[in-house]
Design an enzyme around this catalytic site. Structure first.
Site, PDB file in Angstrom:
ATOM      1  N   GLU A 147       0.132   1.354  13.461  1.00  0.00           N
ATOM      2  CA  GLU A 147      -0.699   0.966  12.329  1.00  0.00           C
ATOM      3  C   GLU A 147      -2.087   0.499  12.755  1.00  0.00           C
ATOM      4  O   GLU A 147      -2.922   0.189  11.912  1.00  0.00           O
ATOM      5  CB  GLU A 147      -0.010  -0.149  11.529  1.00  0.00           C
ATOM      6  CG  GLU A 147       1.300   0.293  10.893  1.00  0.00           C
ATOM      7  CD  GLU A 147       2.020  -0.845  10.205  1.00  0.00           C
ATOM      8  OE1 GLU A 147       2.155  -0.790   8.967  1.00  0.00           O
ATOM      9  OE2 GLU A 147       2.433  -1.796  10.906  1.00  0.00           O
ATOM     10  N   TYR A 203     -10.301 -12.199 -14.743  1.00  0.00           N
ATOM     11  CA  TYR A 203      -9.509 -11.259 -13.947  1.00  0.00           C
ATOM     12  C   TYR A 203     -10.176 -11.041 -12.593  1.00  0.00           C
ATOM     13  O   TYR A 203      -9.521 -10.768 -11.598  1.00  0.00           O
ATOM     14  CB  TYR A 203      -9.375  -9.914 -14.670  1.00  0.00           C
ATOM     15  CG  TYR A 203      -8.891 -10.066 -16.090  1.00  0.00           C
ATOM     16  CD1 TYR A 203      -7.542 -10.297 -16.347  1.00  0.00           C
ATOM     17  CD2 TYR A 203      -9.772 -10.009 -17.154  1.00  0.00           C
ATOM     18  CE1 TYR A 203      -7.083 -10.459 -17.642  1.00  0.00           C
ATOM     19  CE2 TYR A 203      -9.324 -10.171 -18.448  1.00  0.00           C
ATOM     20  CZ  TYR A 203      -7.977 -10.399 -18.691  1.00  0.00           C
ATOM     21  OH  TYR A 203      -7.533 -10.565 -19.969  1.00  0.00           O
ATOM     22  N   GLU A 259       3.033 -10.470   4.303  1.00  0.00           N
ATOM     23  CA  GLU A 259       3.390 -11.848   3.959  1.00  0.00           C
ATOM     24  C   GLU A 259       2.199 -12.783   4.111  1.00  0.00           C
ATOM     25  O   GLU A 259       1.962 -13.643   3.259  1.00  0.00           O
ATOM     26  CB  GLU A 259       4.552 -12.330   4.838  1.00  0.00           C
ATOM     27  CG  GLU A 259       5.880 -11.665   4.550  1.00  0.00           C
ATOM     28  CD  GLU A 259       6.082 -10.305   5.234  1.00  0.00           C
ATOM     29  OE1 GLU A 259       7.208  -9.762   5.131  1.00  0.00           O
ATOM     30  OE2 GLU A 259       5.133  -9.771   5.853  1.00  0.00           O
ATOM     31  N   LYS A 298       3.014  -1.486   0.619  1.00  0.00           N
ATOM     32  CA  LYS A 298       2.441  -0.412   1.422  1.00  0.00           C
ATOM     33  C   LYS A 298       2.949   0.896   0.829  1.00  0.00           C
ATOM     34  O   LYS A 298       4.147   1.068   0.602  1.00  0.00           O
ATOM     35  CB  LYS A 298       2.891  -0.511   2.882  1.00  0.00           C
ATOM     36  CG  LYS A 298       2.276  -1.663   3.630  1.00  0.00           C
ATOM     37  CD  LYS A 298       2.702  -1.625   5.088  1.00  0.00           C
ATOM     38  CE  LYS A 298       2.089  -2.753   5.878  1.00  0.00           C
ATOM     39  NZ  LYS A 298       2.461  -2.680   7.296  1.00  0.00           N
TER      40      LYS A 298
END
Length: 145
Positions: A44, A76, A96, A121
């Protein structure tokens, strides 16, 4: 609704089902998608992948609807700005970590009471994988600026 079914519901459904005490207003941003570099694995690093955010923020009551005053509402934009600020600050490895930081930024608004953050993801598996957290304002806790 049973606990397992609730775990896979959209954040606004979870917010309603877990409501205790006084009803709160909610604002939400759904399916906000960004392409970023994130992830702890070597595969990644140096590549981008799509991640999707669904955020529900519960806020204290205000008189914006009666006054039709945009300056009295929690925008928003505060949710999308919280997300973007985290991407601007540093690269993170874990969803997380990103979820915790976005939640903290949302709760920095004194009108925010509770926030639900789901991040997924979209390119790691056929489907989506992710994390969802719920955080509430803690009395006396320092606010992120």
């Amino acid at each position: 609704m049973d606990e397992t079914a609730m775990a896979f519901e959209m954040p606004h459904v979870r917010a309603a089902a877990t409501q205790t005490g006084q009803l709160l207003d909610r604002i939400s941003v759904r399916d906000y998608t960004r392409t970023v570099e994130i992830g702890a694995f070597r595969s990644e690093r140096g590549v981008t992948q799509r991640i999707r955010f669904n955020v529900v923020m519960e806020v204290s009551h205000h008189t914006a609807a009666q006054d039709d005053d945009v300056d009295k509402v929690v925008s928003y934009d505060s949710i999308t700005e919280a997300i973007e600020a985290e991407f601007a600050s540093e690269r993170v490895n874990l969803l997380e970590t990103l979820a915790e930081r976005v939640a903290a930024r949302c709760l920095a608004d004194p009108r925010a009471v509770r926030v639900f953050v789901r991040i997924e993801k979209l390119d790691r598996i056929p489907g989506a994988l992710g994390v969802e957290i719920a955080r509430a304002r803690v009395a006396g806790a320092p606010r992120l600026r």
